[in-house]
Design a protein around this motif. Structure first.
Motif, PDB file in Angstrom:
ATOM      1  N   SER A 104       0.864  -1.171  -0.171  1.00 32.64           N
ATOM      2  CA  SER A 104      -0.153   0.018   0.000  1.00 32.64           C
ATOM      3  C   SER A 104       0.990   1.376  -0.068  1.00 32.64           C
ATOM      4  N   MET A 105       0.329   2.403  -0.142  1.00 32.57           N
ATOM      5  CA  MET A 105       0.785   3.656  -0.008  1.00 32.57           C
ATOM      6  C   MET A 105       1.320   3.870   1.432  1.00 32.57           C
ATOM      7  N   TYR A 106       1.076   3.247   2.185  1.00 25.92           N
ATOM      8  CA  TYR A 106       1.453   3.285   3.688  1.00 25.92           C
ATOM      9  C   TYR A 106       3.014   2.986   3.802  1.00 25.92           C
ATOM     10  N   ASN A 107       3.447   2.117   2.836  1.00 24.10           N
ATOM     11  CA  ASN A 107       4.870   1.858   2.638  1.00 24.10           C
ATOM     12  C   ASN A 107       5.681   3.014   2.491  1.00 24.10           C
ATOM     13  N   ASP A 108       5.353   4.143   2.052  1.00 28.37           N
ATOM     14  CA  ASP A 108       5.977   5.492   2.036  1.00 28.37           C
ATOM     15  C   ASP A 108       6.346   5.848   3.340  1.00 28.37           C
ATOM     16  N   TYR A 109       5.602   5.648   4.300  1.00 31.74           N
ATOM     17  CA  TYR A 109       5.897   6.108   5.694  1.00 31.74           C
ATOM     18  C   TYR A 109       6.679   5.077   6.364  1.00 31.74           C
ATOM     19  N   LEU A 110       7.067   3.965   5.975  1.00 33.45           N
ATOM     20  CA  LEU A 110       7.804   3.043   7.116  1.00 33.45           C
ATOM     21  C   LEU A 110       9.243   3.455   6.973  1.00 33.45           C
ATOM     22  N   PRO A 111       9.838   3.083   8.161  1.00 35.71           N
ATOM     23  CA  PRO A 111      11.318   3.506   8.046  1.00 35.71           C
ATOM     24  C   PRO A 111      11.992   2.817   7.102  1.00 35.71           C
ATOM     25  N   PRO A 112      13.313   3.026   6.435  1.00 43.02           N
ATOM     26  CA  PRO A 112      14.188   2.334   5.599  1.00 43.02           C
ATOM     27  C   PRO A 112      14.352   1.014   6.279  1.00 43.02           C
ATOM     28  N   ARG A 113      14.433  -0.069   5.429  1.00 37.14           N
ATOM     29  CA  ARG A 113      14.618  -1.547   5.891  1.00 37.14           C
ATOM     30  C   ARG A 113      13.954  -1.881   6.760  1.00 37.14           C
ATOM     31  N   PHE A 114      12.726  -1.483   6.953  1.00 39.42           N
ATOM     32  CA  PHE A 114      11.813  -1.878   7.996  1.00 39.42           C
ATOM     33  C   PHE A 114      11.672  -3.294   7.896  1.00 39.42           C
TER      34      PHE A 114
END
Length: 397
Positions: free
Chosen positions: A32-42
């Motif tokens: 989803s577009m929520y992926n843009d808000y996840l920390p790097p290498r989550f």
């Protein structure tokens, strides 16, 4: 009173489903577009939580002989090498989820996936309508294609398809009138609001096969034909996808027409073969699609657009990215599983997997567990899907 072995099995199932649930919820959320808000290498944090659970289940509860352990470790070494050469380390989690599913009820896996998947899907869908995340709208031939918070419209439609497949597994194919209505409305929705023609057709195929399964449940001999077709669905799908892409020639009219019907997938497949030769252990394959924030900016011309190149076919993706060895093992594993299930009078799972085999011609989700959970059925306990032998004999006598 539970026996010791029964209590151990319940505990093993709980450990596995916890690990699977964590991985599945993250993987679904990351589409989803929520992926843009996840920390790097989550994903590394997720793997740090999931992998110990899966390894603990395998080591503590699964009892293998020495030869079996050697086979599992050899497979793990192979997947580790392929993950490194392809740059797709998530393969390690996929492998352990498949191995760890041994003796875990696939019915329980499907129930977990449906519960988590629907909750995540509704959250993403509602968030896009409320403006919390973007609803990317792509224009094609004067028609808007909505992604509803997923990174691309066809990925949204694929989620709908695979949730319906999972729902059919949970219901064990025993559809009531409202279940058919859900399927028809889902097909209508993805066609009207996402213009996902191919996924609409796939939902239609799923409903037709489920109608056939109703005849199978009543002992009709149609089961024999559907069973054999389902066993060959995966290799046939691979042969069609790879063969048509490899031999694609725009000068051949029927190939050009088919390419147009499949939204240029044959042309892109031929381009993939031009750029990459199949390797034994895979390679890094660079793609440039229109999904997600960056892809949408390229599509709308907000940033400089490089040439579009994306491999939709799962079979071609597996062959080029993960190599010849993995592709052959995967196809062989599916054929073995479907043959085994038919012999055990489980006709539903092979039919559902036949739909995924067709889907994999046009979508890249064969090894993506956020969509295709049926990969986990290969080693899971599927006894609850078998039709009773007595009822079957009465039906065909």
């Amino acid at each position: 009173m539970l026996t010791k072995s029964t209590a151990s099995r319940i505990t093993a199932t709980g450990v596995y489903l916890t690990g699977f649930g964590l991985f599945f919820s993250y993987a679904f959320f990351a589409t989803s577009m929520y992926n843009d808000y996840l920390p790097p290498r989550f994903e590394l944090i997720v793997l740090a939580l999931v992998l110990p659970l899966l390894l603990g289940k395998i080591l503590a509860f699964d009892h293998y002989q020495l030869g079996q352990w050697l086979l599992i470790l050899t497979g793990l070494a192979l997947i580790a090498v392929v993950a490194r050469t392809s740059g797709r380390y998530i393969l390690l989690a996929v492998y352990l989820l498949v191995i760890g599913a041994r003796r875990v009820s696939f019915e329980r896996i499907a129930q977990t996936a449906l519960l988590v998947g629907l909750a995540t899907f509704v959250l993403i869908f509602a968030s896009s309508l409320l403006g919390l995340i973007p609803n990317l709208r792509f224009m094609r031939a004067g028609t808007y294609r909505n992604s509803f918070g997923i990174q691309y419209p066809t990925d949204f439609a694929a989620h709908v398809l695979y949730l319906l497949l999972t729902y059919a597994a949970v219901k064990k194919g025993r559809f009531q009138w409202y279940d058919w209505l859900i399927g028809v409305v889902a097909a209508w929705f993805v066609q009207v609001y996402s213009d996902a023609r191919l996924d609409t057709i796939l939902i239609g195929i799923l409903l037709v096969l489920l109608l056939g399964y109703q005849l199978i449940r009543h002992g009709k001999r149609l089961a024999i034909w559907l069973s054999w077709i389902s066993i060959g669905a995966m290799p046939l799908g691979a042969a069609l996808s790879l063969g048509l892409s490899y031999f694609y020639d725009p000068k051949v009219k029927w190939l050009a027409d088919l390419n147009h019907l499949l939204s240029s997938r044959l042309q892109l497949g031929r381009e993939a073969f031009n750029r990459y030769d199949p390797k034994w252990l895979g390679q890094v394959v660079q793609v440039n699609g229109w999904g997600g924030t960056e892809g949408f900016k390229k599509f709308t011309g907000q940033i400089a657009q490089s040439q579009y190149f994306f491999i939709d076919s799962s079979y071609l993706t597996v062959l080029l990215s993960f190599g010849i060895i993995v592709a052959v093992i995967l196809l062989g594993g599916y054929v073995w599983f479907m043959w085994r299930e038919v012999r055990q009078r489980d006709y539903l799972l092979p039919l559902l997997i036949a739909v995924t085999a067709i889907s994999c011609i046009i979508d890249q989700h064969l090894l993506d567990l956020s969509y295709n959970i049926f990969l986990l059925a290969l080693l899971a306990d599927t006894e609850s899907f078998a039709l009773p032998a007595t009822a079957w004999k009465r039906g065909i006598s």
